[in-house]
Design an enzyme around this catalytic site. Structure first.
Site, PDB file in Angstrom:
ATOM      1  N   LEU A   6      91.324  47.933  38.563  1.00  0.00           N
ATOM      2  CA  LEU A   6      90.228  47.515  39.443  1.00  0.00           C
ATOM      3  C   LEU A   6      88.891  47.860  38.795  1.00  0.00           C
ATOM      4  O   LEU A   6      88.616  49.019  38.509  1.00  0.00           O
ATOM      5  CB  LEU A   6      90.346  48.200  40.808  1.00  0.00           C
ATOM      6  CG  LEU A   6      91.682  48.015  41.528  1.00  0.00           C
ATOM      7  CD1 LEU A   6      91.595  48.563  42.946  1.00  0.00           C
ATOM      8  CD2 LEU A   6      92.122  46.559  41.546  1.00  0.00           C
ATOM      9  N   ALA A   8      85.820  45.821  39.694  1.00  0.00           N
ATOM     10  CA  ALA A   8      84.855  44.865  40.253  1.00  0.00           C
ATOM     11  C   ALA A   8      83.644  45.548  40.889  1.00  0.00           C
ATOM     12  O   ALA A   8      82.654  44.898  41.191  1.00  0.00           O
ATOM     13  CB  ALA A   8      85.545  43.959  41.269  1.00  0.00           C
ATOM     14  N   ARG A  13      75.072  53.905  41.851  1.00  0.00           N
ATOM     15  CA  ARG A  13      74.514  55.222  41.529  1.00  0.00           C
ATOM     16  C   ARG A  13      74.337  55.462  40.029  1.00  0.00           C
ATOM     17  O   ARG A  13      73.828  56.493  39.608  1.00  0.00           O
ATOM     18  CB  ARG A  13      75.391  56.321  42.148  1.00  0.00           C
ATOM     19  CG  ARG A  13      75.105  56.517  43.629  1.00  0.00           C
ATOM     20  CD  ARG A  13      76.009  57.567  44.211  1.00  0.00           C
ATOM     21  NE  ARG A  13      77.367  57.062  44.399  1.00  0.00           N
ATOM     22  CZ  ARG A  13      78.450  57.845  44.486  1.00  0.00           C
ATOM     23  NH1 ARG A  13      78.333  59.147  44.349  1.00  0.00           N
ATOM     24  NH2 ARG A  13      79.640  57.318  44.679  1.00  0.00           N
ATOM     25  N   THR A  77      89.599  47.553  48.126  1.00  0.00           N
ATOM     26  CA  THR A  77      90.598  47.738  47.062  1.00  0.00           C
ATOM     27  C   THR A  77      91.853  46.891  47.300  1.00  0.00           C
ATOM     28  O   THR A  77      92.472  46.417  46.342  1.00  0.00           O
ATOM     29  CB  THR A  77      90.982  49.222  46.930  1.00  0.00           C
ATOM     30  OG1 THR A  77      91.292  49.742  48.234  1.00  0.00           O
ATOM     31  CG2 THR A  77      89.851  50.038  46.328  1.00  0.00           C
TER      32      THR A  77
HETATM   33  C1  UD1 Z   1      89.210  54.773  47.034  1.00  0.00           C
HETATM   34  C2  UD1 Z   1      90.407  55.000  47.951  1.00  0.00           C
HETATM   35  C3  UD1 Z   1      90.464  56.479  48.347  1.00  0.00           C
HETATM   36  C4  UD1 Z   1      90.523  57.362  47.133  1.00  0.00           C
HETATM   37  C5  UD1 Z   1      89.336  57.054  46.210  1.00  0.00           C
HETATM   38  C6  UD1 Z   1      89.506  57.789  44.911  1.00  0.00           C
HETATM   39  C7  UD1 Z   1      90.740  52.912  49.166  1.00  0.00           C
HETATM   40  C8  UD1 Z   1      90.507  52.210  50.451  1.00  0.00           C
HETATM   41  N1  UD1 Z   1      90.270  54.167  49.094  1.00  0.00           N
HETATM   42  O1  UD1 Z   1      88.057  55.033  47.810  1.00  0.00           O
HETATM   43  O2  UD1 Z   1      91.610  56.701  49.176  1.00  0.00           O
HETATM   44  O3  UD1 Z   1      90.503  58.722  47.536  1.00  0.00           O
HETATM   45  O4  UD1 Z   1      89.300  55.654  45.902  1.00  0.00           O
HETATM   46  O5  UD1 Z   1      88.359  57.616  44.133  1.00  0.00           O
HETATM   47  O6  UD1 Z   1      91.336  52.379  48.275  1.00  0.00           O
HETATM   48  N2  UD1 Z   1      86.928  48.139  43.684  1.00  0.00           N
HETATM   49  C9  UD1 Z   1      87.048  46.796  43.413  1.00  0.00           C
HETATM   50  N3  UD1 Z   1      86.837  45.889  44.413  1.00  0.00           N
HETATM   51  C10 UD1 Z   1      86.514  46.272  45.682  1.00  0.00           C
HETATM   52  C11 UD1 Z   1      86.389  47.658  45.950  1.00  0.00           C
HETATM   53  C12 UD1 Z   1      86.610  48.564  44.940  1.00  0.00           C
HETATM   54  O7  UD1 Z   1      87.347  46.399  42.287  1.00  0.00           O
HETATM   55  O8  UD1 Z   1      86.343  45.397  46.529  1.00  0.00           O
HETATM   56  C13 UD1 Z   1      87.162  49.098  42.617  1.00  0.00           C
HETATM   57  C14 UD1 Z   1      85.931  49.892  42.274  1.00  0.00           C
HETATM   58  O9  UD1 Z   1      85.222  49.287  41.207  1.00  0.00           O
HETATM   59  C15 UD1 Z   1      86.493  51.230  41.860  1.00  0.00           C
HETATM   60  C16 UD1 Z   1      87.774  51.338  42.675  1.00  0.00           C
HETATM   61  O10 UD1 Z   1      88.109  50.038  43.068  1.00  0.00           O
HETATM   62  O11 UD1 Z   1      86.864  51.262  40.489  1.00  0.00           O
HETATM   63  C17 UD1 Z   1      87.616  52.238  43.873  1.00  0.00           C
HETATM   64  O12 UD1 Z   1      86.613  51.745  44.701  1.00  0.00           O
HETATM   65  P1  UD1 Z   1      85.672  52.701  45.548  1.00  0.00           P
HETATM   66  O13 UD1 Z   1      84.789  51.876  46.359  1.00  0.00           O
HETATM   67  O14 UD1 Z   1      85.072  53.706  44.637  1.00  0.00           O
HETATM   68  O15 UD1 Z   1      86.757  53.388  46.498  1.00  0.00           O
HETATM   69  P2  UD1 Z   1      86.549  54.625  47.393  1.00  0.00           P
HETATM   70  O16 UD1 Z   1      85.860  54.223  48.625  1.00  0.00           O
HETATM   71  O17 UD1 Z   1      85.962  55.733  46.600  1.00  0.00           O
END
Ligand code: UD1
Ligand code: CA
Length: 452
Positions: A6, A8, A13, A77
């Protein structure tokens, strides 16, 4: 096995125009660390989900074995993994990795895949301060029930210290069905991948956890502060591996390796050196403080003094180079060549035992063996439009402050007198001098200011 990375997310920040997953750690984009680790597991399919920074992410990271899934807009995600569905096989396991979690070790991922071989597995970590992470909710018997996100958690659930790293191994055959059943009815209005855990539990599939060997393996990069911390972790790991491998480092906290560094026995590296690209140090090489080496091979026993800068160059065995030497693209030094302070060498081969010890420029030249190049010698390789080659044969002695206007050849055993400007070939075994004859004018007086 499939791998879905993942990548995207935007990374607000980071406060940067560069997409987050392209920020370099040890000279390599964050996401490429993840891709390289994934590749070492030999997946059948390797999919990167991209969105923010779109084409730039894709063109920077693209390689033959990567499939690309565009996620636009980014709805969470679960939604991200769903974009990869058409590209992955429906058999075996699907390993989900994050493009901004660069340092996970393959050994930890193998353990995770093993734990999930007959169900679903989650890479977890116990954190003293779990704020912000999804929590692993277990029943009284200790079985995983579900994951709850920070923003949806009850005060009770917020006390759980075991958190979801985000890295999971999921049975591929069930993935499409589960993702299709996700809802975005939660605090963030997103499709959470983490909700598939409860679906697996409801189906009676075993859900297990695996833990990484070290906490830094599961740390993500959301800011420059976190990026800098992981850079130090990475460099400390490299330095420790080098020490274990027998290299002597003046200070393991003061070396930076941004690429691949290989080394022989009894190598010594002083403080502040930076290694980029592919660098090979043979046995007993010694490198003084504050040197930068990029794509360089150093032969056995060579000694590099302080403050040198080498790029795309080769140093022969028992060479003595520096301090303050610059070797540029295509500099190839034979055995026992000496290159001293403020000497620059570009696209030139210098054969065994030749010396240029002070203040010289050697460009586009072929230098034989046992040649002595005096202080201040310049090879004038450029006429304003074209580069020309210079040949200096074996056993030549070039007097200080000479200019060799290329193309020109200095024959074997020739001597150039100091201050010579050579515009025609110098014959072998003879003294060639171009400067005007020295004269002394008696009775000459210096101009003087009139006395008051
Ligand atoms: C996510 C997890 C959380 C975990 C944390 C660890 C979910 C709902 N939550 O939360 O349980 O403790 O990671 O860091 O999965 N991304 C995409 N497309 C999207 C959203 C995210 O590609 O639509 C990618 C982001 O670029 C990133 C990763 O997925 O690399 C995680 O996304 P992020 O928004 O940081 O998730 P958290 O809310 O931190
Ligand atoms: Ca995150």
């Amino acid at each position: 096995m499939n791998v879905v990375i993942l990548a995207a997310g935007q990374g607000k920040r980071m406060h940067s125009n560069l997409p987050k997953v392209l920020h370099p750690l040890a000279g390599k984009p964050l996401a490429r660390h993840v891709i390289d680790t994934a590749r070492s597991l030999q997946p059948e399919k390797l999919v990167v989900v991209f969105g923010h920074g779109g084409e730039m992410v894709r063109s920077t990271l693209d390689a033959g074995d990567i499939s690309w899934a565009l996620q636009e807009p980014q709805l969470g995600t679960g939604h991200a993994v769903a974009q990869a569905l058409p590209l992955i096989s429906r058999e075996g396991q699907t390993l989900v990795l994050y493009g901004d979690v660069p340092l996970t070790r393959a050994s930890s991922l193998k353990r995770l895949l093993q734990a999930g071989h007959d169900g679903l597995s989650i890479l977890t970590v116990d954190l003293p301060n779990p704020t912000g992470y999804g929590r692993i909710v277990r029943d009284a018997a200790g079985n995983v029930q579900r994951i709850v996100e920070e923003k949806d958690a009850t005060p009770q659930e917020k006390t759980i210290r075991e958190v979801n790293t985000g890295i999971m191994a999921i049975p591929s055959a069930r993935l499409a069905d589960w993702l299709g059943r996700l809802s975005n009815d939660n605090a963030q209005g997103e499709y959470y991948l983490t909700d598939i855990v409860a679906l697996a539990v409801a189906e009676g599939l075993p859900v297990r956890t695996a833990q990484a060997d070290d906490e830094w393996e599961v740390l993500g990069v959301n800011s420059k502060v976190q990026l800098a911390r992981l850079e130090r972790v990475y460099q400390r790991n490299i330095a420790e591996a080098m020490l274990v491998g027998g290299v002597r480092l003046a200070d393991p906290a003061r070396i930076d390796v941004r690429g691949e560094l290989t080394y022989g026995r009894d190598v010594f590296i002083d403080v502040g050196c930076v290694f980029e690209g592919r660098v090979e140090l043979a046995d007993a090489v010694e490198i003084g403080p504050y040197c930068v080496l990029k794509n360089v091979k150093v032969g056995a026993g060579a000694q590099i003094a302080a403050f040198c800068h080498f790029e795309d160059a080769l140093i022969g065995p028992d060479g003595v180079v520096g301090p303050f030497a610059r070797l540029r693209r295509g500099a190839e030094l034979g055995p026992e060549v000496h290159i001293g302070n403020f000497v620059e060498v570009k696209k030139s081969r210098i054969a065994a035992q030749s010396k240029a010890n002070h203040l010289a420029y050697i460009g586009d030249a072929e230098v034989g063996q046992r040649v002595n190049i005096g202080a201040g010698t310049i090879v004038c390789n450029y006429d304003g439009a074209f580069k020309h080659r210079t040949v200096i044969e074996d056993d030549v002695f070039i007097g200080s402050d000479s200019q060799l206007v290329a193309p020109v050849t200095v024959g074997r055993g020739a001597t150039l007198g100091a201050g010579t400007t050579l515009t025609k070939d110098a014959p072998p075994d003879a003294l060639t001098v171009s400067r005007a004859k020295q004269v002394t004018l008696t009775g000459w007086v210096r101009p003087q200011k009139p006395k008051k």
